[in-house]
Write a protein that holds these residues in place. Structure first.
Motif, PDB file in Angstrom:
ATOM      1  N   GLU A 111      61.247 -13.884  21.698  1.00 23.13           N
ATOM      2  CA  GLU A 111      61.096 -12.899  20.630  1.00 23.13           C
ATOM      3  C   GLU A 111      60.697 -11.552  21.257  1.00 23.13           C
ATOM      4  N   PRO A 112      61.447 -10.465  20.980  1.00 24.17           N
ATOM      5  CA  PRO A 112      61.099  -9.176  21.586  1.00 24.17           C
ATOM      6  C   PRO A 112      59.882  -8.499  20.971  1.00 24.17           C
ATOM      7  N   SER A 113      59.517  -8.856  19.736  1.00 29.79           N
ATOM      8  CA  SER A 113      58.414  -8.189  19.054  1.00 29.79           C
ATOM      9  C   SER A 113      57.072  -8.733  19.534  1.00 29.79           C
ATOM     10  N   GLU A 114      56.224  -7.843  19.971  1.00 27.41           N
ATOM     11  CA  GLU A 114      54.891  -8.251  20.427  1.00 27.41           C
ATOM     12  C   GLU A 114      54.090  -8.870  19.289  1.00 27.41           C
ATOM     13  N   GLY A 115      54.212  -8.285  18.093  1.00 27.50           N
ATOM     14  CA  GLY A 115      53.503  -8.833  16.941  1.00 27.50           C
ATOM     15  C   GLY A 115      53.978 -10.223  16.592  1.00 27.50           C
ATOM     16  N   GLY A 116      55.281 -10.454  16.666  1.00 23.77           N
ATOM     17  CA  GLY A 116      55.821 -11.775  16.382  1.00 23.77           C
ATOM     18  C   GLY A 116      55.322 -12.816  17.363  1.00 23.77           C
ATOM     19  N   VAL A 117      55.317 -12.474  18.645  1.00 26.22           N
ATOM     20  CA  VAL A 117      54.835 -13.407  19.670  1.00 26.22           C
ATOM     21  C   VAL A 117      53.362 -13.716  19.466  1.00 26.22           C
ATOM     22  N   ARG A 118      52.598 -12.700  19.084  1.00 24.31           N
ATOM     23  CA  ARG A 118      51.164 -12.898  18.840  1.00 24.31           C
ATOM     24  C   ARG A 118      50.951 -13.905  17.714  1.00 24.31           C
ATOM     25  N   MET A 119      51.727 -13.780  16.623  1.00 20.48           N
ATOM     26  CA  MET A 119      51.600 -14.719  15.504  1.00 20.48           C
ATOM     27  C   MET A 119      52.069 -16.112  15.900  1.00 20.48           C
ATOM     28  N   ALA A 120      53.120 -16.181  16.718  1.00 19.89           N
ATOM     29  CA  ALA A 120      53.610 -17.486  17.171  1.00 19.89           C
ATOM     30  C   ALA A 120      52.561 -18.200  18.010  1.00 19.89           C
ATOM     31  N   ARG A 121      51.913 -17.474  18.873  1.00 18.19           N
ATOM     32  CA  ARG A 121      50.887 -18.086  19.721  1.00 18.19           C
ATOM     33  C   ARG A 121      49.687 -18.528  18.893  1.00 18.19           C
ATOM     34  N   ALA A 122      49.390 -17.792  17.822  1.00 17.10           N
ATOM     35  CA  ALA A 122      48.276 -18.176  16.956  1.00 17.10           C
ATOM     36  C   ALA A 122      48.528 -19.520  16.287  1.00 17.10           C
ATOM     37  N   ARG A 123      49.800 -19.867  16.073  1.00 17.52           N
ATOM     38  CA  ARG A 123      50.117 -21.177  15.488  1.00 17.52           C
ATOM     39  C   ARG A 123      50.582 -22.175  16.551  1.00 17.52           C
ATOM     40  N   ALA A 124      50.340 -21.821  17.826  1.00 18.35           N
ATOM     41  CA  ALA A 124      50.644 -22.704  18.960  1.00 18.35           C
ATOM     42  C   ALA A 124      52.125 -23.044  19.065  1.00 18.35           C
ATOM     43  N   ALA A 125      52.984 -22.103  18.655  1.00 22.42           N
ATOM     44  CA  ALA A 125      54.429 -22.295  18.783  1.00 22.42           C
ATOM     45  C   ALA A 125      54.874 -21.852  20.175  1.00 22.42           C
ATOM     46  N   ALA A 126      55.858 -22.533  20.718  1.00 19.16           N
ATOM     47  CA  ALA A 126      56.348 -22.267  22.072  1.00 19.16           C
ATOM     48  C   ALA A 126      57.314 -21.087  22.060  1.00 19.16           C
ATOM     49  N   VAL A 127      56.751 -19.872  21.958  1.00 19.65           N
ATOM     50  CA  VAL A 127      57.552 -18.651  21.898  1.00 19.65           C
ATOM     51  C   VAL A 127      57.051 -17.680  22.960  1.00 19.65           C
ATOM     52  N   GLU A 128      57.986 -17.155  23.753  1.00 16.07           N
ATOM     53  CA  GLU A 128      57.664 -16.180  24.782  1.00 16.07           C
ATOM     54  C   GLU A 128      58.269 -14.836  24.407  1.00 16.07           C
ATOM     55  N   ARG A 129      57.660 -13.760  24.916  1.00 15.10           N
ATOM     56  CA  ARG A 129      58.236 -12.443  24.666  1.00 15.10           C
ATOM     57  C   ARG A 129      59.419 -12.227  25.610  1.00 15.10           C
ATOM     58  N   GLY A 130      60.532 -11.792  25.042  1.00 15.00           N
ATOM     59  CA  GLY A 130      61.711 -11.535  25.858  1.00 15.00           C
ATOM     60  C   GLY A 130      62.935 -11.341  25.001  1.00 15.00           C
ATOM     61  N   THR A 131      64.025 -10.947  25.630  1.00 12.87           N
ATOM     62  CA  THR A 131      65.290 -10.719  24.948  1.00 12.87           C
ATOM     63  C   THR A 131      66.371 -11.563  25.598  1.00 12.87           C
ATOM     64  N   VAL A 132      67.491 -11.681  24.907  1.00 13.71           N
ATOM     65  CA  VAL A 132      68.595 -12.467  25.447  1.00 13.71           C
ATOM     66  C   VAL A 132      69.130 -11.829  26.726  1.00 13.71           C
ATOM     67  N   GLU A 133      69.018 -10.498  26.850  1.00 12.23           N
ATOM     68  CA  GLU A 133      69.497  -9.823  28.051  1.00 12.23           C
ATOM     69  C   GLU A 133      68.578 -10.075  29.246  1.00 12.23           C
ATOM     70  N   GLU A 134      67.289 -10.280  28.991  1.00 13.03           N
ATOM     71  CA  GLU A 134      66.316 -10.433  30.075  1.00 13.03           C
ATOM     72  C   GLU A 134      66.136 -11.870  30.538  1.00 13.03           C
ATOM     73  N   LEU A 135      66.376 -12.820  29.654  1.00 15.40           N
ATOM     74  CA  LEU A 135      66.044 -14.212  29.939  1.00 15.40           C
ATOM     75  C   LEU A 135      66.896 -14.766  31.071  1.00 15.40           C
ATOM     76  N   ARG A 136      66.255 -15.483  31.992  1.00 11.92           N
ATOM     77  CA  ARG A 136      66.941 -16.144  33.102  1.00 11.92           C
ATOM     78  C   ARG A 136      66.813 -17.658  32.914  1.00 11.92           C
ATOM     79  N   LEU A 137      67.958 -18.323  32.751  1.00 12.57           N
ATOM     80  CA  LEU A 137      67.976 -19.768  32.561  1.00 12.57           C
ATOM     81  C   LEU A 137      69.002 -20.406  33.483  1.00 12.57           C
ATOM     82  N   GLU A 138      68.761 -21.660  33.791  1.00 16.71           N
ATOM     83  CA  GLU A 138      69.738 -22.412  34.577  1.00 16.71           C
ATOM     84  C   GLU A 138      71.022 -22.574  33.766  1.00 16.71           C
ATOM     85  N   PRO A 139      72.186 -22.411  34.389  1.00 14.41           N
ATOM     86  CA  PRO A 139      73.437 -22.643  33.665  1.00 14.41           C
ATOM     87  C   PRO A 139      73.501 -24.070  33.128  1.00 14.41           C
ATOM     88  N   GLU A 140      74.066 -24.209  31.939  1.00 11.17           N
ATOM     89  CA  GLU A 140      74.296 -25.508  31.297  1.00 11.17           C
ATOM     90  C   GLU A 140      73.010 -26.326  31.149  1.00 11.17           C
TER      91      GLU A 140
END
Length: 312
Positions: A111-140
């Motif tokens: 989630e790119p929004s800092e406020g959104g990530v803050r609320m997600a962490r308050a409910r212990a949801a597995a959400v990190e700050r970032g965008t689809v352009e920035e995220l690095r993941l293993e292929p497949e």
């Protein structure tokens, strides 16, 4: 893309520029918001105004409706096996990530929004700050990716969909939701359509345009849904009200504490208070008919990754 028409920003805090040119694809009808060279909507637009968090008391009142919405969204990941790896792009406050985990899926979000990530962490949801352009993941490395009302905000949605394709295993699923410019409510609303939302919305997809984007990105479209609990009835209702009020999105902005005290606000509130309840059944009936006719206010495309993601 051909010159089409101008679009007016609905949020009054967008000082300095209220009108934007829209261009449109002659083939599929998808439109694009043309920003001045070098201009990018500031990130603050996603932290305040109509994007601000609802008041805690209102949050509690809306919780049952949110649960209904989340259950409706779960149908688009039905069939994934227990433990399937799922990423939600634009996860907001993490509610749906938590719902996916409760459904026995290995889900996380960005989630790119800092406020959104803050609320997600308050409910212990597995959400990190970032965008689809920035995220690095293993292929497949993923079984499914969900991007719910995200693509319309991106400068290059085609690049994002292509990138998502590299993260999915062959046959992996992508779920994309976005407003539908070819919808009945868009036709009724014109420049006062609730989901137009310039300049936040950079691309205004039609269902045909979304299908074309997926096919060009190496995906096989499985189904397109127009009947949705989230966004569609609300979008029709607020669009109908927008045809009656001087300012737009008065009801929605009042709920988000974003309504100013300018001239005409009292009249707009009075019109909303009187016409709002009367328009609820009208909006539901119109949106139901539109959805059945394939003209829902927003659409969800479910597609699977082919053997060559990103192939043209």
């Amino acid at each position: 893309m051909l010159a089409w028409r101008s679009a007016t920003a609905s949020d009054p805090q967008l000082a300095g520029r209220r009108e934007y040119a829209l261009t449109r694809c002659a083939a599929c009808g998808t439109a694009r918001t043309e920003l001045p060279a070098g201009a990018v909507p500031p990130s603050s637009l996603y932290e305040a105004g109509t994007y601000a968090a609802a008041r805690p008391a209102l949050d509690r009142i809306l919780e049952p409706m949110r649960a209904v919405v989340e259950r409706d969204k779960l149908r688009f990941v039905r069939g994934l096996p227990s433990g399937a790896r799922v990423l939600e792009v634009g996860a907001g406050d993490g509610r749906f990530v938590s719902r996916l985990r409760a459904a026995r899926l290995e889900a996380r979000g960005i989630e790119p929004s800092e406020g959104g990530v803050r609320m997600a962490r308050a409910r212990a949801a597995a959400v990190e700050r970032g965008t689809v352009e920035e995220l690095r993941l293993e292929p497949e490395s993923l079984d499914a990716v969900i991007a719910w009302h995200v693509l319309e905000h991106l400068d290059d949605p085609a690049a994002a969909v292509g990138r998502i394709g590299t993260w999915l295993r062959p046959g992996g699923r992508v779920v994309l939701a976005c407003p539908n410019l070819a919808s009945l409510q868009a036709r009724i609303g014109g420049d006062r359509w609730f989901h137009q939302d310039v300049p936040r919305h950079r691309t205004h997809f039609t269902a045909a345009g979304l299908r074309l984007l997926l096919e060009r990105s190496g995906f096989r479209l499985e189904r397109m849904a127009h009947l949705l609990v989230e966004q569609n009835p609300l979008g029709m209702w607020q669009t109908l009200l927008n045809r009656l009020t001087r300012e737009r999105d008065v009801a929605f902005r009042a709920l988000k504490r974003d309504l100013g005290r300018g001239p005409g606000v009292g009249r707009d509130l009075a019109v909303t208070a009187v016409a709002g309840p009367l328009l609820v059944p009208v909006a539901v009936a119109l949106e139901l008919a539109a959805g059945l006719a394939g003209r829902g206010g927003s659409v969800v495309a479910v597609a699977s990754r082919g053997s060559a993601p990103g192939a043209q």
